[in-house]
Design a protein around this motif. Structure first.
Motif, short mmCIF file in Angstrom:
data_model
loop_
_atom_site.label_atom_id
_atom_site.label_comp_id
_atom_site.label_asym_id
_atom_site.label_seq_id
_atom_site.Cartn_x
_atom_site.Cartn_y
_atom_site.Cartn_z
N UNK A 119 -13.71 -5.81 -8.44
CA UNK A 119 -12.68 -5.09 -7.69
C UNK A 119 -13.29 -4.26 -6.58
N UNK A 120 -12.79 -4.43 -5.38
CA UNK A 120 -13.24 -3.60 -4.27
C UNK A 120 -12.28 -2.44 -4.04
N UNK A 121 -11.95 -2.20 -2.80
CA UNK A 121 -11.06 -1.08 -2.47
C UNK A 121 -9.63 -1.32 -2.97
N UNK A 122 -8.91 -0.22 -3.16
CA UNK A 122 -7.46 -0.33 -3.34
C UNK A 122 -6.88 -0.53 -1.94
N UNK A 134 -0.67 0.29 -2.23
CA UNK A 134 0.33 0.34 -3.29
C UNK A 134 1.66 0.02 -2.62
N UNK A 144 9.14 9.68 4.07
CA UNK A 144 7.68 9.74 4.16
C UNK A 144 7.24 10.39 5.46
N UNK A 160 7.62 14.21 3.94
CA UNK A 160 6.25 14.32 3.45
C UNK A 160 5.23 14.48 4.58
N UNK A 161 5.65 14.26 5.83
CA UNK A 161 4.73 14.47 6.94
C UNK A 161 3.61 13.45 7.02
N UNK A 210 -2.56 6.43 5.05
CA UNK A 210 -3.26 7.56 4.44
C UNK A 210 -4.71 7.54 4.90
N UNK A 211 -5.43 8.59 4.55
CA UNK A 211 -6.82 8.65 5.01
C UNK A 211 -7.68 7.55 4.39
N UNK A 212 -7.35 7.18 3.16
CA UNK A 212 -8.24 6.26 2.45
C UNK A 212 -7.61 4.94 2.05
N UNK A 213 -6.28 4.81 2.21
CA UNK A 213 -5.61 3.56 1.83
C UNK A 213 -4.22 3.59 2.43
N UNK A 250 0.18 3.21 1.59
CA UNK A 250 1.36 2.93 0.78
C UNK A 250 2.24 2.03 1.64
N UNK A 300 0.20 -3.15 -7.11
CA UNK A 300 -1.02 -2.56 -6.55
C UNK A 300 -1.88 -3.71 -6.05
N UNK A 338 -5.64 -4.87 -4.88
CA UNK A 338 -7.08 -4.62 -4.83
C UNK A 338 -7.75 -5.69 -3.97
N UNK A 386 1.07 16.16 6.40
CA UNK A 386 0.90 16.93 5.18
C UNK A 386 0.16 16.13 4.12
N UNK A 430 -2.47 13.98 2.40
CA UNK A 430 -3.86 13.62 2.63
C UNK A 430 -4.19 12.29 1.97
N UNK A 436 -11.70 -7.50 -15.07
CA UNK A 436 -11.63 -7.28 -13.62
C UNK A 436 -12.97 -6.83 -13.04
N UNK A 441 -12.82 3.16 -7.92
CA UNK A 441 -12.80 2.20 -6.83
C UNK A 441 -13.58 2.77 -5.66
N UNK A 442 -13.79 1.97 -4.63
CA UNK A 442 -14.59 2.45 -3.49
C UNK A 442 -13.88 3.59 -2.77
N UNK A 443 -12.56 3.55 -2.74
CA UNK A 443 -11.84 4.50 -1.90
C UNK A 443 -10.89 5.42 -2.66
N UNK A 446 7.85 23.62 2.05
CA UNK A 446 8.38 22.68 3.05
C UNK A 446 9.31 21.66 2.39
N UNK A 447 8.89 21.16 1.22
CA UNK A 447 9.69 20.14 0.54
C UNK A 447 11.00 20.74 0.03
#
Lengths: 137, 137
Positions: A2-5, A8, A22, A26-27, A48-51, A53, A80, A82, B1, B3, B26, B48-50, B93-94
């Protein structure tokens, strides 16, 4: 294996309303909607910063998420995804261990243009897992 | 907002079996189980990597995931956790936008030792969202 996610995916009954939640509530940074008729969905990426949605709304008469939304009219987390570096090797390893690969077992071209497969949720604690072959970065 | 995606949590009926699936089938990197009696779960981190997938098994008589597993005996994706840099600002905020914050609205100390809040799934397309305040990296 499994590598990165990669993402989702959330099935939503009303993409415009979900985007507003969103983006405005949620900004988050949200892409423009992309209609993918060959996949039966319209998709919006929440970056998102790392993946990501992904918000999925049914498109057309035979959407693969239509049955899910009938069971979950308010929407819900659908799968999900991967990343793997070799989807054929991943598939063969999983099948050798008794995992059920959905469909005919041959990778299809996914929404990002890469080969994908889905694994049976009953083999992974009720979680639908997508594997996507992503070239090394 | 919003992250990073901190983790996706999956409720599982049998943590040992779930660990074997993620580690052996897996090929993922999986932590040792950690019992968190004050949170009513035993948790394993799939690294996971991220980001992380967290496998949660009920612990004790009043586990917050017990009802979920009664409705979903095979398990399933329980929640998604996003990082925020100021959980009080995020909450205010929410709430100002009509989002229902679960419990009494005051942050609790989450499984990672940081302040957390949960948002009502009916306000986010059937998705239970956890917000976790994570100091800037």
């Amino acid at each position: 294996m499994l590598g990165r996610l990669n993402h989702v995916a959330i099935a939503v009954p009303d993409l415009g309303a979900a985007v507003a939640r969103y983006r405005d509530t949620l900004g988050a940074s949200v892409s423009a909607p992309q209609a993918l008729p060959e996949h039966g969905v319209t998709v919006v990426f929440v970056e998102l910063e790392n993946t990501k949605t992904e918000l999925l709304e049914p498109l057309g008469e035979t959407s693969p998420i239509a049955a899910f939304l009938e069971r979950n009219p308010s929407g819900g987390i659908h799968h999900m995804c991967y990343e793997v570096d070799d989807i054929i090797a991943a598939r063969d390893r999983l099948k050798a261990q008794g995992v059920r690969v959905l469909g005919d077992g041959e990778p299809k071209t996914g929404a990002h243009g890469n080969p994908v497969l889905f694994l049976h949720p009953k083999d992974f604690d009720g979680t639908l897992i997508e594997l996507e072959e992503v070239p090394a970065r």
